[in-house]
Design a protein around this motif. Structure first.
Motif, PDB file in Angstrom:
ATOM      1  N   MET A   5       0.820  -1.205   0.000  1.00 10.67           N
ATOM      2  CA  MET A   5       0.000   0.000   0.000  1.00 10.67           C
ATOM      3  C   MET A   5       0.859   1.261   0.000  1.00 10.67           C
ATOM      4  O   MET A   5       0.446   2.291  -0.529  1.00 10.67           O
ATOM      5  CB  MET A   5      -0.972  -0.058   1.166  1.00 10.67           C
ATOM      6  CG  MET A   5      -1.904  -1.255   0.986  1.00 10.67           C
ATOM      7  SD  MET A   5      -3.232  -1.348   2.147  1.00 10.67           S
ATOM      8  CE  MET A   5      -2.431  -2.067   3.558  1.00 10.67           C
ATOM      9  N   GLY A   6       2.055   1.174   0.560  1.00 10.70           N
ATOM     10  CA  GLY A   6       2.972   2.314   0.508  1.00 10.70           C
ATOM     11  C   GLY A   6       3.306   2.662  -0.929  1.00 10.70           C
ATOM     12  O   GLY A   6       3.145   3.808  -1.369  1.00 10.70           O
ATOM     13  N   LEU A   7       3.712   1.672  -1.700  1.00 11.40           N
ATOM     14  CA  LEU A   7       4.059   1.909  -3.104  1.00 11.40           C
ATOM     15  C   LEU A   7       2.807   2.165  -3.939  1.00 11.40           C
ATOM     16  O   LEU A   7       2.785   3.060  -4.788  1.00 11.40           O
ATOM     17  CB  LEU A   7       4.852   0.724  -3.667  1.00 11.40           C
ATOM     18  CG  LEU A   7       5.319   0.848  -5.119  1.00 11.40           C
ATOM     19  CD1 LEU A   7       6.148   2.120  -5.331  1.00 11.40           C
ATOM     20  CD2 LEU A   7       6.125  -0.374  -5.545  1.00 11.40           C
ATOM     21  N   GLY A   8       1.744   1.392  -3.668  1.00  9.63           N
ATOM     22  CA  GLY A   8       0.489   1.547  -4.416  1.00  9.63           C
ATOM     23  C   GLY A   8      -0.065   2.962  -4.305  1.00  9.63           C
ATOM     24  O   GLY A   8      -0.411   3.590  -5.316  1.00  9.63           O
ATOM     25  N   LEU A   9      -0.127   3.491  -3.080  1.00 12.47           N
ATOM     26  CA  LEU A   9      -0.661   4.845  -2.878  1.00 12.47           C
ATOM     27  C   LEU A   9       0.239   5.886  -3.554  1.00 12.47           C
ATOM     28  O   LEU A   9      -0.249   6.865  -4.110  1.00 12.47           O
ATOM     29  CB  LEU A   9      -0.807   5.161  -1.382  1.00 12.47           C
ATOM     30  CG  LEU A   9      -1.903   4.397  -0.623  1.00 12.47           C
ATOM     31  CD1 LEU A   9      -1.953   4.842   0.834  1.00 12.47           C
ATOM     32  CD2 LEU A   9      -3.275   4.586  -1.272  1.00 12.47           C
ATOM     33  N   ALA A  10       1.557   5.669  -3.505  1.00 11.87           N
ATOM     34  CA  ALA A  10       2.475   6.626  -4.139  1.00 11.87           C
ATOM     35  C   ALA A  10       2.227   6.696  -5.648  1.00 11.87           C
ATOM     36  O   ALA A  10       2.227   7.780  -6.240  1.00 11.87           O
ATOM     37  CB  ALA A  10       3.918   6.234  -3.856  1.00 11.87           C
ATOM     38  N   LEU A  11       1.990   5.540  -6.255  1.00 14.23           N
ATOM     39  CA  LEU A  11       1.720   5.508  -7.706  1.00 14.23           C
ATOM     40  C   LEU A  11       0.385   6.176  -8.018  1.00 14.23           C
ATOM     41  O   LEU A  11       0.267   6.946  -8.979  1.00 14.23           O
ATOM     42  CB  LEU A  11       1.733   4.062  -8.212  1.00 14.23           C
ATOM     43  CG  LEU A  11       3.090   3.345  -8.156  1.00 14.23           C
ATOM     44  CD1 LEU A  11       2.930   1.851  -8.438  1.00 14.23           C
ATOM     45  CD2 LEU A  11       4.080   3.969  -9.135  1.00 14.23           C
TER      46      LEU A  11
ATOM     47  N   ALA B 211      -2.767   2.235 -10.756  1.00 13.36           N
ATOM     48  CA  ALA B 211      -2.071   1.218  -9.967  1.00 13.36           C
ATOM     49  C   ALA B 211      -3.111   0.367  -9.264  1.00 13.36           C
ATOM     50  O   ALA B 211      -3.888   0.866  -8.461  1.00 13.36           O
ATOM     51  CB  ALA B 211      -1.148   1.877  -8.946  1.00 13.36           C
ATOM     52  N   VAL B 212      -3.154  -0.908  -9.624  1.00 15.97           N
ATOM     53  CA  VAL B 212      -4.143  -1.815  -9.036  1.00 15.97           C
ATOM     54  C   VAL B 212      -3.429  -2.729  -8.046  1.00 15.97           C
ATOM     55  O   VAL B 212      -2.499  -3.451  -8.404  1.00 15.97           O
ATOM     56  CB  VAL B 212      -4.848  -2.635 -10.142  1.00 15.97           C
ATOM     57  CG1 VAL B 212      -5.842  -3.616  -9.527  1.00 15.97           C
ATOM     58  CG2 VAL B 212      -5.565  -1.699 -11.112  1.00 15.97           C
TER      59      VAL B 212
ATOM     60  N   SER C  57      -6.071   0.186   2.586  1.00 14.13           N
ATOM     61  CA  SER C  57      -6.478  -1.222   2.652  1.00 14.13           C
ATOM     62  C   SER C  57      -7.822  -1.462   1.959  1.00 14.13           C
ATOM     63  O   SER C  57      -8.075  -2.556   1.463  1.00 14.13           O
ATOM     64  CB  SER C  57      -6.510  -1.721   4.096  1.00 14.13           C
ATOM     65  OG  SER C  57      -7.416  -0.970   4.852  1.00 14.13           O
ATOM     66  N   ARG C  58      -8.666  -0.416   1.908  1.00 12.72           N
ATOM     67  CA  ARG C  58      -9.961  -0.605   1.238  1.00 12.72           C
ATOM     68  C   ARG C  58      -9.847  -0.532  -0.288  1.00 12.72           C
ATOM     69  O   ARG C  58     -10.766  -0.892  -0.997  1.00 12.72           O
ATOM     70  CB  ARG C  58     -10.980   0.428   1.744  1.00 12.72           C
ATOM     71  CG  ARG C  58     -11.950  -0.186   2.754  1.00 12.72           C
ATOM     72  CD  ARG C  58     -12.729   0.863   3.484  1.00 12.72           C
ATOM     73  NE  ARG C  58     -11.852   1.634   4.353  1.00 12.72           N
ATOM     74  CZ  ARG C  58     -12.111   2.847   4.821  1.00 12.72           C
ATOM     75  NH1 ARG C  58     -13.224   3.455   4.505  1.00 12.72           N
ATOM     76  NH2 ARG C  58     -11.255   3.458   5.620  1.00 12.72           N
ATOM     77  N   GLN C  59      -8.673  -0.053  -0.759  1.00 12.24           N
ATOM     78  CA  GLN C  59      -8.486   0.034  -2.214  1.00 12.24           C
ATOM     79  C   GLN C  59      -7.898  -1.244  -2.805  1.00 12.24           C
ATOM     80  O   GLN C  59      -7.760  -1.353  -4.017  1.00 12.24           O
ATOM     81  CB  GLN C  59      -7.586   1.223  -2.540  1.00 12.24           C
ATOM     82  CG  GLN C  59      -8.339   2.545  -2.508  1.00 12.24           C
ATOM     83  CD  GLN C  59      -7.436   3.712  -2.192  1.00 12.24           C
ATOM     84  OE1 GLN C  59      -7.243   4.068  -1.034  1.00 12.24           O
ATOM     85  NE2 GLN C  59      -6.862   4.306  -3.225  1.00 12.24           N
ATOM     86  N   VAL C  60      -7.541  -2.186  -1.940  1.00 13.86           N
ATOM     87  CA  VAL C  60      -6.961  -3.437  -2.441  1.00 13.86           C
ATOM     88  C   VAL C  60      -8.083  -4.297  -3.020  1.00 13.86           C
ATOM     89  O   VAL C  60      -9.124  -4.484  -2.397  1.00 13.86           O
ATOM     90  CB  VAL C  60      -6.218  -4.186  -1.317  1.00 13.86           C
ATOM     91  CG1 VAL C  60      -5.708  -5.529  -1.813  1.00 13.86           C
ATOM     92  CG2 VAL C  60      -5.067  -3.343  -0.780  1.00 13.86           C
ATOM     93  N   GLN C  61      -7.868  -4.802  -4.244  1.00 12.20           N
ATOM     94  CA  GLN C  61      -8.913  -5.568  -4.930  1.00 12.20           C
ATOM     95  C   GLN C  61      -8.654  -7.062  -4.868  1.00 12.20           C
ATOM     96  O   GLN C  61      -7.521  -7.501  -4.700  1.00 12.20           O
ATOM     97  CB  GLN C  61      -8.987  -5.134  -6.406  1.00 12.20           C
ATOM     98  CG  GLN C  61      -9.343  -3.663  -6.563  1.00 12.20           C
ATOM     99  CD  GLN C  61      -9.433  -3.267  -8.024  1.00 12.20           C
ATOM    100  OE1 GLN C  61      -9.811  -4.057  -8.885  1.00 12.20           O
ATOM    101  NE2 GLN C  61      -9.089  -2.021  -8.305  1.00 12.20           N
TER     102      GLN C  61
END
Ligand code: MN
Length: 336
Positions: free
Chosen positions: A38-44, A51-52, A69-73
């Motif tokens: 989520m650190g890298l995901g949110l940065a992207l 970024a999925v 955490s709610r954005q994780v699919q």
């Protein structure tokens, strides 16, 4: 190939150049796995990229406080193709799970970011630093290199990664660099108390009851160098706890005075035993776990063995004592 720093530079370039990412981490994720994801995901996402973040199972409740955490699919819901696939904290691609593997193989390129010494270098580009206390520590360096801002949400994720993989700065992997990174993350607004509260002050009664059962089962070899705890199906049942509640029990095992190796045997399914190893000072438990088809780090590793709980206990303890004995022979006495 190039050195680690070259690879970090190359990874930063790859991240800047592409717009369409899929990211994942290992099954049974820990704080480092999810914090890095989520650190890298949110940065992207903050950089305006697609970024999925994917996981085969819902985020464990204990980690749902982590931003993003709610954005994780759910992996099986994701059918698209991506330019760049990124695995985080995975020693090999199978650790991501079968479904994720398919999604990653459809991606144009694969970037493998990890800190396990047992990493298999399965990516097109591999950023693997066994000196890093956590994969989250590498992500911080990567964001810096790519000149991507570290928001307080990203910082909380990466801080969680470092806290969990160092056992709150207790394990041997706690380096000056990792402490400096943690300090910089606090400067970026990482929510220290929130992390501590959610990770260490939310225990269920069932999990403490399981701890009691586990402590009752604590055994020690004759020399007092190997201690182990057994979590059977029965102790899980009678405490009302879930397998996840046994996380962290191993720290009690290795805290026993004089112990070099702590082991926890968990009967996750009938005839399926998950074995966790920790060593305090000198035994390479990555090698020990590798003997049983597992792996990890020098001081923390694990494996899964099929068979009867009692048989596996005997087998593993014998092998552990053998390796301890071999080390002590070679060095002319126990190393301190
Ligand atoms: Mn890790």
């Amino acid at each position: 190939m190039g050195g680690l720093m070259d690879n970090l530079e190359e990874a930063a370039t790859a991240i800047k150049m592409h717009d369409n990412f899929v990211l994942t981490t290992h099954i049974n994720p820990d704080g480092d796995a999810l914090g890095s994801l989520m650190g890298l995901g949110l940065a992207l996402l903050n950089a305006g990229k697609n970024a999925v973040m994917i996981m085969p199972h819902p985020i464990p409740v204990a980690f749902q406080f982590m931003p993003g955490s709610r954005q994780v699919q759910k992996t099986s819901d994701v059918l698209a193709r991506f330019d760049l696939g990124i695995t985080l904290d995975c020693t090999d691609i199978t650790r991501a799970g079968e479904e994720a593997q398919k999604v990653l193989q459809r991606a144009g390129k694969l970037l493998n970011i990890d800190h396990h010494i047992s990493n298999q270098y399965f990516g097109d580009l591999n950023v693997v630093d066994p000196q890093a206390a956590a994969t989250g520590e590498i992500i911080y360096d990567l964001l810096l290199k790519a000149k991507m801002p570290v928001t307080s949400e990203i910082a909380t994720n990466l801080y969680t990664a470092i806290i969990t993989d160092t056992g709150s700065f207790q394990h041997q992997n706690t380096t000056a660099k990792c402490l400096r990174t943690a300090a910089l993350l606090l400067d970026c607004g990482a929510a220290h108390r929130v992390v501590q509260q959610h990770l260490y002050e939310q225990r269920s009664l069932e999990s403490l009851r399981l701890l009691a059962r586990g402590l009752e089962s604590l055994s020690l070899n004759e020399e007092g160098t190997v201690a182990w705890m057994t979590i059977s199906r029965d102790s899980l049942y009678s405490s009302g706890a879930a397998v996840d509640d046994s996380e962290g029990l191993i720290d009690y095992v290795k805290s026993l005075k004089g112990v070099e190796v702590g082991i926890v045997f968990k009967e996750v399914n009938p005839s399926e035993i998950k074995v966790s190893f920790r060593s305090n000072n000198y035994l390479d438990v990555n090698k020990l776990a590798a003997h049983f088809g597992g792996g990890g780090h020098e001081r923390a590793a694990g494996c899964t063995i099929n068979g009867e709980l009692g048989d596996i206990e005997q087998l593993v303890i014998r092998k552990t004592e053998e390796q301890l004995f071999a080390m002590n022979e070679n060095s002319g006495g126990p190393r301190k």
